[in-house]
Design a protein around this motif. Structure first.
Motif, short mmCIF file in Angstrom:
data_model
loop_
_atom_site.label_atom_id
_atom_site.label_comp_id
_atom_site.label_asym_id
_atom_site.label_seq_id
_atom_site.Cartn_x
_atom_site.Cartn_y
_atom_site.Cartn_z
N LEU A 81 -5.47 2.01 -2.32
CA LEU A 81 -4.65 1.41 -1.27
C LEU A 81 -3.86 2.48 -0.52
CD1 LEU A 81 -3.03 -1.86 -2.69
CD2 LEU A 81 -4.40 -1.62 -0.62
N ALA A 82 -3.31 3.40 -1.29
CA ALA A 82 -2.50 4.47 -0.71
C ALA A 82 -3.35 5.34 0.21
CB ALA A 82 -1.87 5.31 -1.80
N THR A 83 -4.54 5.63 -0.24
CA THR A 83 -5.45 6.45 0.56
C THR A 83 -5.78 5.75 1.87
OG1 THR A 83 -6.42 7.44 -1.40
CG2 THR A 83 -7.74 7.50 0.60
N MET A 93 3.30 5.16 -3.27
CA MET A 93 3.39 6.57 -2.88
C MET A 93 4.82 7.06 -3.00
SD MET A 93 0.78 7.15 0.22
CE MET A 93 0.94 5.76 1.32
N LEU A 97 5.49 9.64 13.65
CA LEU A 97 4.33 9.16 12.89
C LEU A 97 3.59 10.32 12.24
CD1 LEU A 97 2.61 6.21 14.77
CD2 LEU A 97 3.35 6.29 12.38
N LEU A 106 0.09 11.20 -6.14
CA LEU A 106 -0.37 9.99 -6.83
C LEU A 106 -1.70 10.27 -7.53
CD1 LEU A 106 0.44 7.04 -7.27
CD2 LEU A 106 -0.93 6.43 -5.29
N LEU A 133 -4.80 5.33 7.69
CA LEU A 133 -4.37 4.51 8.82
C LEU A 133 -3.27 5.20 9.62
CD1 LEU A 133 -4.27 1.83 10.41
CD2 LEU A 133 -2.58 1.04 8.75
N ILE A 134 -2.24 5.65 8.91
CA ILE A 134 -1.13 6.33 9.60
C ILE A 134 -1.63 7.55 10.35
CG2 ILE A 134 1.11 7.45 9.38
CD1 ILE A 134 1.63 6.02 6.88
N ALA A 135 -2.46 8.32 9.66
CA ALA A 135 -2.96 9.54 10.27
C ALA A 135 -3.74 9.24 11.54
CB ALA A 135 -3.82 10.31 9.27
N ARG A 148 0.17 11.00 -1.47
CA ARG A 148 -1.11 10.51 -1.98
C ARG A 148 -1.68 11.52 -2.97
NH1 ARG A 148 -5.73 11.66 1.81
NH2 ARG A 148 -5.00 13.66 0.96
N ARG A 185 -4.22 1.34 -6.86
CA ARG A 185 -3.11 1.70 -5.98
C ARG A 185 -3.39 2.97 -5.21
NH1 ARG A 185 1.60 0.35 -10.12
NH2 ARG A 185 1.66 -1.89 -9.78
N LEU A 186 -4.05 3.88 -5.88
CA LEU A 186 -4.42 5.12 -5.19
C LEU A 186 -5.34 4.80 -4.03
CD1 LEU A 186 -4.53 8.17 -4.87
CD2 LEU A 186 -6.36 8.23 -6.57
N ALA A 201 2.70 11.27 3.86
CA ALA A 201 1.81 10.35 3.15
C ALA A 201 0.70 11.12 2.43
CB ALA A 201 1.20 9.36 4.13
N PHE A 208 -4.02 3.57 3.37
CA PHE A 208 -2.87 3.55 4.25
C PHE A 208 -2.58 4.91 4.85
CE2 PHE A 208 1.32 2.77 5.79
CZ PHE A 208 1.12 1.53 6.36
N THR A 209 -2.79 5.93 4.07
CA THR A 209 -2.59 7.29 4.58
C THR A 209 -3.51 7.55 5.76
OG1 THR A 209 -1.97 8.06 2.37
CG2 THR A 209 -2.67 9.73 3.95
N ALA A 255 2.75 10.89 8.46
CA ALA A 255 1.36 11.07 8.05
C ALA A 255 1.26 12.25 7.08
CB ALA A 255 0.48 11.30 9.27
N PHE A 265 5.11 9.12 18.26
CA PHE A 265 3.95 9.80 17.68
C PHE A 265 4.38 11.00 16.84
CE2 PHE A 265 1.93 7.51 21.19
CZ PHE A 265 0.92 6.88 20.49
N GLY A 269 0.81 -1.21 0.00
CA GLY A 269 0.00 0.00 0.00
C GLY A 269 0.84 1.26 0.00
N VAL A 320 -3.60 6.58 13.51
CA VAL A 320 -2.74 6.07 14.58
C VAL A 320 -1.92 7.20 15.17
CG1 VAL A 320 -0.85 4.52 15.16
CG2 VAL A 320 -2.64 3.74 13.63
N ALA A 321 -1.43 8.08 14.30
CA ALA A 321 -0.61 9.19 14.78
C ALA A 321 -1.41 10.09 15.71
CB ALA A 321 -0.09 10.00 13.60
#
Lengths: 139, 139
Positions: B119-121, A69, A99, A113, B126-128, A110, B116-117, A106, B123-124, A103, A96, A65, B130-131
Motif C-alpha cells: 500500500l505504501a509503495t 510510513m 508535493l 518500511l 501516486l504522490i511522485a 517506504r 502495508r508495504l 515518502a 501511495f508513494t 514524494a 508542486f 496507505g 502527481v508531483a
DNA sequence: TTGCTCCTCACGTCACGTGAGGTGGC
DNA sequence: TTGCTCCTCACGTCACGTGAGGTGGC
C-alpha cells in the motif's frame, strides 16, 4: 469484476460501519480522522448518522496507505490537500514544490518500511525455528 | 581520546549513547524499555551511567525487529523470555507451545506488514507521479 | 416492541517526546 | 574549568481504545 463505474450523479452512500469494514479501520478511528480534519465532515441523516460517499472511502484508503510510513495525521492531511489542489486544477507552483518534498519523504519512509519488513521476516523465521526445536523425538 | 570503556574483546561495554546510535533507537526509548522490563536492568558506572553489553545490544535489536509487526512491549517481553528459556535449556513443553503460538502470530503480522508495504509503495508512486505533473504549461 | 447500528462525551492507554535541573569524568 | 554525556523526574503528545448513557430506523 465487471466495473460498474459509478456514473456522475449516482451517489451511493454508506454508513460508518460499512465503511469501517470495507476500508479496514475502526469506527473510532474514522471518527477521529474527522475530528482532527484528515477527512472532511461528512453528510448526516436526519437522525445524525454519518454518511459516506465513494470519494470519502477513497480518501480513507489513502490515509491508510500513508500511515504505516510513519506520517503523522497532520502530514497526511497536508498531502491529501495538495493532491486535491492538483485534481481540482487550483494548484500553484508552490503546491508542486511541496508535493515533491513529500514524494521524497515518502520514498525514504517506504525504504525504511521495507527494511523493517526484512527485520520482521528475519525475526519471524527465528521464532519459528526455535519453536520447532520442541524435541519431535519425545515420545 | 579513543579511550572508551570498551576495549577488551571479551566483555566490551557501551554507554547508552553508543547503543542508541548502533541500534537506531532514542535514549528515551532504551530507558523506557528498561522501565517496562523489556530489557533487564543494566550495569552502571559508579557515577550511575548505564552500561550495555553486546548481549543487551542484541536484545534491543530483537525488540526493534518485532515492534513494526505491531507486537506490544508486553508481548515482546514474553517472546524474548521464552527464547531465553530455550537458550538456557530451562524450557518446558509449555514454553514451546507458547512459542508456536507466537510464531503463528508473527507470520500473520509479517504478512500484514507486507501488505502495508505494498500500500505504501502504491501511495508513494501516486504522490511522485502527481508531483511530476508540474509541467510549466499544460495547454 | 425488539435488535441492531449509530451517537456524543470523556477518561484511559500505549509508547514514547521534551524540557527542567542536576551530575560524572576525561 | 570547559564540554560533552549522562542522570531523574514529570508533564505533554499522538492516535486512538473503551466504556457509559442515549437515540434512530427498519
Amino acid at each position: 469484476m465487471a466495473d460498474d463505474p459509478a456514473t456522475a450523479d449516482d451517489q451511493a452512500v454508506y454508513q460508518i460501519g460499512d465503511v469501517a469494514e470495507r476500508v479496514g479501520l475502526s469506527l473510532r478511528t474514522i471518527r477521529h480522522y474527522e475530528d482532527v480534519g484528515v477527512i472532511a465532515q461528512t453528510g448526516r441523516t436526519r437522525g445524525g448518522y454519518r454518511l459516506y460517499t465513494e470519494r470519502d472511502v477513497d480518501r480513507l484508503r489513502k490515509v491508510k496507505g500513508m500511515k504505516p510510513m510513519g506520517f503523522t495525521l497532520g502530514e497526511i492531511s497536508d498531502v491529501l490537500e495538495l493532491l486535491d489542489q492538483v485534481e481540482s486544477s487550483t494548484a500553484s507552483p508552490r503546491t508542486f514544490e511541496r508535493l515533491q518534498m513529500f514524494a521524497a519523504l515518502a520514498v525514504e519512509r517506504r525504504d525504511k518500511l521495507r527494511e523493517r519488513l526484512a527485520l520482521a521476516t528475519e525475526f519471524t523465521d527465528l521464532i519459528a525455528s526455535v519453536a520447532r526445536r520442541s524435541s519431535p523425538d519425545e515420545r
